[in-house]
Design an enzyme around this catalytic site. Sequence first.
Site, PDB file in Angstrom:
ATOM      1  N   HIS A  68      -4.653   3.373 -11.731  1.00 30.28           N
ATOM      2  CA  HIS A  68      -4.178   2.313 -12.627  1.00 30.28           C
ATOM      3  C   HIS A  68      -2.856   2.768 -13.237  1.00 30.28           C
ATOM      4  CE1 HIS A  68      -4.482  -1.162 -15.202  1.00 30.28           C
ATOM      5  NE2 HIS A  68      -4.124  -0.390 -16.204  1.00 30.28           N
ATOM      6  N   ASN A  99       0.603   3.595  -2.193  1.00 34.59           N
ATOM      7  CA  ASN A  99      -0.349   4.686  -2.466  1.00 34.59           C
ATOM      8  C   ASN A  99      -1.137   5.026  -1.205  1.00 34.59           C
ATOM      9  OD1 ASN A  99      -0.401   5.669  -5.353  1.00 34.59           O
ATOM     10  ND2 ASN A  99      -0.320   3.458  -5.656  1.00 34.59           N
ATOM     11  N   VAL A 107     -13.777  -3.292 -15.597  1.00 38.13           N
ATOM     12  CA  VAL A 107     -12.444  -3.129 -14.978  1.00 38.13           C
ATOM     13  C   VAL A 107     -11.634  -2.054 -15.719  1.00 38.13           C
ATOM     14  CG1 VAL A 107     -10.272  -4.302 -14.465  1.00 38.13           C
ATOM     15  CG2 VAL A 107     -12.443  -5.493 -14.147  1.00 38.13           C
ATOM     16  N   ASP A 108     -11.134  -1.077 -14.996  1.00 34.93           N
ATOM     17  CA  ASP A 108     -10.283   0.008 -15.509  1.00 34.93           C
ATOM     18  C   ASP A 108     -10.987   0.821 -16.606  1.00 34.93           C
ATOM     19  OD1 ASP A 108      -8.276  -0.956 -13.790  1.00 34.93           O
ATOM     20  OD2 ASP A 108      -7.466  -2.282 -15.329  1.00 34.93           O
ATOM     21  N   GLY A 160       0.793  -1.219   0.000  1.00 33.32           N
ATOM     22  CA  GLY A 160       0.000   0.000   0.000  1.00 33.32           C
ATOM     23  C   GLY A 160       0.827   1.271   0.000  1.00 33.32           C
ATOM     24  N   MET A 218      -6.447  -5.978  -4.801  1.00 35.82           N
ATOM     25  CA  MET A 218      -6.229  -6.900  -5.911  1.00 35.82           C
ATOM     26  C   MET A 218      -7.400  -7.837  -6.198  1.00 35.82           C
ATOM     27  SD  MET A 218      -3.454  -5.775  -6.985  1.00 35.82           S
ATOM     28  CE  MET A 218      -2.918  -6.970  -8.191  1.00 35.82           C
ATOM     29  N   ASN A 272     -10.062   4.634  -8.264  1.00 38.66           N
ATOM     30  CA  ASN A 272      -8.974   3.671  -8.424  1.00 38.66           C
ATOM     31  C   ASN A 272      -7.821   4.367  -9.125  1.00 38.66           C
ATOM     32  OD1 ASN A 272      -7.672   1.090  -8.426  1.00 38.66           O
ATOM     33  ND2 ASN A 272      -8.187   0.883 -10.603  1.00 38.66           N
ATOM     34  N   LEU A 329     -14.141  -6.111  -8.013  1.00 36.62           N
ATOM     35  CA  LEU A 329     -15.375  -5.942  -7.231  1.00 36.62           C
ATOM     36  C   LEU A 329     -16.585  -6.310  -8.079  1.00 36.62           C
ATOM     37  CD1 LEU A 329     -14.473  -2.538  -5.563  1.00 36.62           C
ATOM     38  CD2 LEU A 329     -14.395  -4.807  -4.510  1.00 36.62           C
TER      39      LEU A 329
HETATM   40  C1  GRF Z   1      -0.099   0.525  -8.189  1.00 41.30           C
HETATM   41  O1  GRF Z   1       0.743   0.449  -9.304  1.00 41.30           O
HETATM   42  C2  GRF Z   1      -1.495   0.864  -8.632  1.00 41.30           C
HETATM   43  O2  GRF Z   1      -1.524   1.660  -9.774  1.00 41.30           O
HETATM   44  C3  GRF Z   1      -2.087  -0.484  -8.924  1.00 41.30           C
HETATM   45  O3  GRF Z   1      -1.546  -1.331  -7.959  1.00 41.30           O
HETATM   46  C4  GRF Z   1      -0.306  -0.816  -7.506  1.00 41.30           C
HETATM   47  C5  GRF Z   1      -0.437  -0.680  -6.036  1.00 41.30           C
HETATM   48  O4  GRF Z   1       0.738  -0.294  -5.426  1.00 41.30           O
HETATM   49  N1  GRF Z   1      -3.522  -0.410  -8.929  1.00 41.30           N
HETATM   50  P1  GRF Z   1       0.726   0.023  -3.879  1.00 41.30           P
HETATM   51  O5  GRF Z   1       0.126  -1.198  -3.168  1.00 41.30           O
HETATM   52  O6  GRF Z   1      -0.076   1.260  -3.636  1.00 41.30           O
HETATM   53  O7  GRF Z   1       2.179   0.188  -3.529  1.00 41.30           O
END
Ligand code: GRF
Length: 204
Positions: free
Chosen positions: A122, A26, A157-158, A24, A103, A120, A106
């Site tokens: 991506h 992000n 998705v995306d 995580g 991961m 989200n 949903l």
């Molecule tokens: C990131 O590259 C994000 O774009 C993708 O999954 C990865 C997550 O990275 N959806 P982190 O777990 O936030 O380090």
Amino acid sequence: MPPTPPLRMRPEPVPVAVLISGGGSNRAAILAAARARGCPYRVAVVVSNRPEAGGLAHAAAAGVPVEVVDHRPFAGDRACHEREIEARLRAHGVELVVLAGYMRVLTPWLVERWAGRMLNIHPSLLPKYPGLDTHARAIAAGDAEAGCTVHVVTAGVDEGPVLDQARVPILPEDTAETLAARVLAAEHRLYPAALARVAADLRT
Ligand code: GRF
């Protein structure tokens, strides 16, 4: 002397849930940005579907409530797993959900409950390269640049509406790993900023 203007009530920050499955990074960037004065959101809870996710300990150490809703005991019953996630989100008064390396795909049920309020990130310049292996695909295609996209989550998705993107160059010597690291650094700037804009809009 002019009269003192009345104190304006500052609206409360929007309570956000961050859904993770792993480290995580992000999530860390979103939490760090939330500490800035005047940030329009606060992280009300970090939810993981994996008890071993490294991001849980970091969030807990930062004083953020954490919830684990392990998908494995649900033995493939996605609806049931998501009902449990939904209950935890509501229990924490969440108004906005961000997926940060969550991961699992949903189901439309949960997505629709959070329509317009689930984001989200991506690691590609959508609509290019939805799905996995985005960096390798961008290199293989000979692209000159790559990047990341924050979008609203929809059932596909995306596929949801794009809120913002950041671009980085692809260098001749790049591997999928070196490119991923450059894109991830851009993600850490883009995601908190996009989230802050959405939260600020919700408050007005
Ligand atoms: C990131 O590259 C994000 O774009 C993708 O999954 C990865 C997550 O990275 N959806 P982190 O777990 O936030 O380090």
